[in-house]
Design a protein around this motif. Structure first.
Motif, mmCIF file in Angstrom:
data_model
loop_
_atom_site.group_PDB
_atom_site.id
_atom_site.type_symbol
_atom_site.label_atom_id
_atom_site.label_comp_id
_atom_site.label_asym_id
_atom_site.label_seq_id
_atom_site.Cartn_x
_atom_site.Cartn_y
_atom_site.Cartn_z
ATOM 1 N N ARG A 1 27.115 59.135 79.436
ATOM 2 C CA ARG A 1 28.267 59.338 80.209
ATOM 3 C C ARG A 1 29.177 60.295 79.774
ATOM 4 O O ARG A 1 29.641 61.014 80.268
ATOM 5 C CB ARG A 1 28.835 57.913 80.574
ATOM 6 N N PHE A 2 29.280 60.110 78.287
ATOM 7 C CA PHE A 2 30.378 60.830 77.551
ATOM 8 C C PHE A 2 29.998 62.171 76.759
ATOM 9 O O PHE A 2 30.625 62.685 76.114
ATOM 10 C CB PHE A 2 31.453 60.092 76.914
ATOM 11 N N ALA A 3 28.379 62.566 76.538
ATOM 12 C CA ALA A 3 28.051 63.343 75.861
ATOM 13 C C ALA A 3 28.846 64.587 75.963
ATOM 14 O O ALA A 3 28.987 65.202 77.094
ATOM 15 C CB ALA A 3 26.572 63.749 76.025
ATOM 16 N N GLN A 4 29.304 65.074 74.911
ATOM 17 C CA GLN A 4 29.991 66.336 74.701
ATOM 18 C C GLN A 4 30.095 66.955 73.267
ATOM 19 O O GLN A 4 29.758 66.247 72.364
ATOM 20 C CB GLN A 4 31.593 66.565 75.262
ATOM 21 N N ASP A 5 30.289 68.284 73.289
ATOM 22 C CA ASP A 5 30.548 68.905 71.883
ATOM 23 C C ASP A 5 31.890 68.736 71.254
ATOM 24 O O ASP A 5 32.495 69.503 71.652
ATOM 25 C CB ASP A 5 30.113 70.607 72.362
ATOM 26 N N CYS A 6 31.842 67.775 70.621
ATOM 27 C CA CYS A 6 33.457 67.447 70.016
ATOM 28 C C CYS A 6 33.700 68.186 68.968
ATOM 29 O O CYS A 6 34.963 68.530 68.626
ATOM 30 C CB CYS A 6 33.474 65.995 69.688
ATOM 31 N N ASN A 7 32.761 68.775 68.257
ATOM 32 C CA ASN A 7 33.217 69.800 67.129
ATOM 33 C C ASN A 7 32.964 71.289 67.419
ATOM 34 O O ASN A 7 33.246 71.957 66.617
ATOM 35 C CB ASN A 7 32.325 69.327 65.874
ATOM 36 N N ASN A 8 32.732 71.616 68.671
ATOM 37 C CA ASN A 8 32.520 73.057 69.313
ATOM 38 C C ASN A 8 31.533 73.906 68.507
ATOM 39 O O ASN A 8 31.731 74.946 68.069
ATOM 40 C CB ASN A 8 34.059 73.704 69.042
ATOM 41 N N ASP A 9 30.435 73.292 68.079
ATOM 42 C CA ASP A 9 29.477 73.976 67.580
ATOM 43 C C ASP A 9 28.572 74.396 68.336
ATOM 44 O O ASP A 9 27.330 74.964 67.779
ATOM 45 C CB ASP A 9 28.911 73.190 66.479
ATOM 46 N N GLY A 10 28.540 74.288 69.954
ATOM 47 C CA GLY A 10 27.487 74.601 70.734
ATOM 48 C C GLY A 10 26.411 73.513 70.941
ATOM 49 O O GLY A 10 25.426 74.090 71.743
ATOM 50 N N VAL A 11 26.264 72.456 70.267
ATOM 51 C CA VAL A 11 25.254 71.383 70.384
ATOM 52 C C VAL A 11 25.816 70.127 70.322
ATOM 53 O O VAL A 11 26.856 69.890 69.683
ATOM 54 C CB VAL A 11 24.431 71.608 69.153
ATOM 55 N N VAL A 12 25.411 69.336 71.282
ATOM 56 C CA VAL A 12 25.779 67.813 71.321
ATOM 57 C C VAL A 12 24.791 67.231 70.428
ATOM 58 O O VAL A 12 23.514 67.043 70.886
ATOM 59 C CB VAL A 12 25.829 67.354 72.772
ATOM 60 N N ASP A 13 25.050 66.594 69.381
ATOM 61 C CA ASP A 13 24.016 65.990 68.493
ATOM 62 C C ASP A 13 24.781 64.896 67.806
ATOM 63 O O ASP A 13 25.711 64.193 68.447
ATOM 64 C CB ASP A 13 23.849 66.966 67.371
ATOM 65 N N CYS A 14 24.182 64.329 66.809
ATOM 66 C CA CYS A 14 24.332 62.800 66.198
ATOM 67 C C CYS A 14 26.129 62.930 65.816
ATOM 68 O O CYS A 14 26.689 61.835 65.777
ATOM 69 C CB CYS A 14 23.613 62.613 64.978
ATOM 70 N N TYR A 15 26.572 63.828 65.255
ATOM 71 C CA TYR A 15 28.005 64.051 64.683
ATOM 72 C C TYR A 15 28.728 63.772 65.939
ATOM 73 O O TYR A 15 29.908 63.023 65.829
ATOM 74 C CB TYR A 15 28.291 65.374 64.021
ATOM 75 N N ASP A 16 28.515 64.376 67.205
ATOM 76 C CA ASP A 16 29.099 64.430 68.303
ATOM 77 C C ASP A 16 29.117 62.891 68.796
ATOM 78 O O ASP A 16 30.209 62.470 69.236
ATOM 79 C CB ASP A 16 28.637 65.322 69.539
ATOM 80 N N TYR A 17 27.820 62.374 68.781
ATOM 81 C CA TYR A 17 27.869 60.857 69.362
ATOM 82 C C TYR A 17 28.733 59.959 68.409
ATOM 83 O O TYR A 17 29.158 58.933 68.795
ATOM 84 C CB TYR A 17 26.453 60.509 69.240
ATOM 85 N N ALA A 18 28.905 60.312 67.090
ATOM 86 C CA ALA A 18 29.560 59.374 66.049
ATOM 87 C C ALA A 18 31.108 59.619 66.449
ATOM 88 O O ALA A 18 31.742 58.517 66.400
ATOM 89 C CB ALA A 18 29.599 59.710 64.507
ATOM 90 N N ALA A 19 31.639 60.640 66.669
ATOM 91 C CA ALA A 19 32.805 60.955 67.204
ATOM 92 C C ALA A 19 33.154 60.247 68.502
ATOM 93 O O ALA A 19 34.344 59.533 68.575
ATOM 94 C CB ALA A 19 33.208 62.149 67.238
ATOM 95 N N ILE A 20 32.304 60.435 69.410
ATOM 96 C CA ILE A 20 32.395 59.542 70.857
ATOM 97 C C ILE A 20 32.363 58.181 70.393
ATOM 98 O O ILE A 20 33.315 57.401 71.212
ATOM 99 C CB ILE A 20 31.131 60.074 71.618
ATOM 100 N N HIS A 21 31.681 57.485 69.685
ATOM 101 C CA HIS A 21 31.377 56.229 69.391
ATOM 102 C C HIS A 21 32.697 55.618 68.856
ATOM 103 O O HIS A 21 33.360 54.776 69.321
ATOM 104 C CB HIS A 21 30.225 55.992 68.788
ATOM 105 N N LYS A 22 33.300 56.304 68.132
ATOM 106 C CA LYS A 22 34.414 55.924 67.241
ATOM 107 C C LYS A 22 35.651 56.234 68.224
ATOM 108 O O LYS A 22 36.644 55.446 68.157
ATOM 109 C CB LYS A 22 34.490 56.449 65.869
#
Length: 156
Positions: free
Chosen positions: A105-126
């Motif tokens: 539902r919330f997948a997005q590029d949280c760190n603006n590196d052009g990829v939605v990956d595990c780092y982004d999921y960690a940020a979304i989760h927390k």
């Protein structure tokens, strides 16, 4: 006149297309190693974890998180049951389903590196689906990075 309108329309369409391509980001689905690191980053990653205040289970799921994830339930429960959230969040399989639903539902590029990956999921989760661009708490970030590093070392 008709040529000018057609030309202007074509230019606008091409501009819109090029902008959408420029802002496209690669979305990698959350995988099992990433789920493991989210659990590890959360703290004590144990399937025996129960509710602690407003968070429940090994992933530390709140009622709002569970609700936003689609309200998954364990077999024999209904999303409207008064204990559906706690039962799901405290069940490893259902909690995993909740995290996956939340990430979809919330997948997005949280760190603006052009990829939605595990780092982004960690940020979304927390930090939540609307707050993932904020800084992660230090302890959570340290545990997450340690898990990611151990996964890299194991894979070669």
């Amino acid at each position: 006149m008709a040529f000018n309108v057609l030309f202007a329309t074509a230019v606008l369409c091409l501009t819109a297309l090029s902008l959408s391509v420029a802002f496209a980001e690669e979305i990698k689905p959350i995988d099992e190693p990433c789920l493991g690191c989210l659990c590890e980053a959360n703290g004590e990653c144990s399937p025996h974890m129960k509710c602690r205040g407003e968070v429940c289970g090994m992933f530390g799921i709140t009622w709002a998180y569970w609700s936003d994830s689609g309200r998954p339930v364990i077999q024999g429960s209904q999303p409207t049951d008064s204990d559906a959230y706690q039962k799901c969040a405290n069940d490893a399989t259902c909690a995993r389903t909740s995290v996956i639903g939340y990430m979809k539902r919330f997948a997005q590029d949280c760190n603006n590196d052009g990829v939605v990956d595990c780092y982004d999921y960690a940020a979304i989760h927390k930090m939540g689906g609307f707050g993932c661009k904020s800084h992660l708490p230090h302890d959570y970030q340290i545990r997450f990075k340690a898990c990611q590093l151990s996964l890299k070392e194991l894979s070669g």
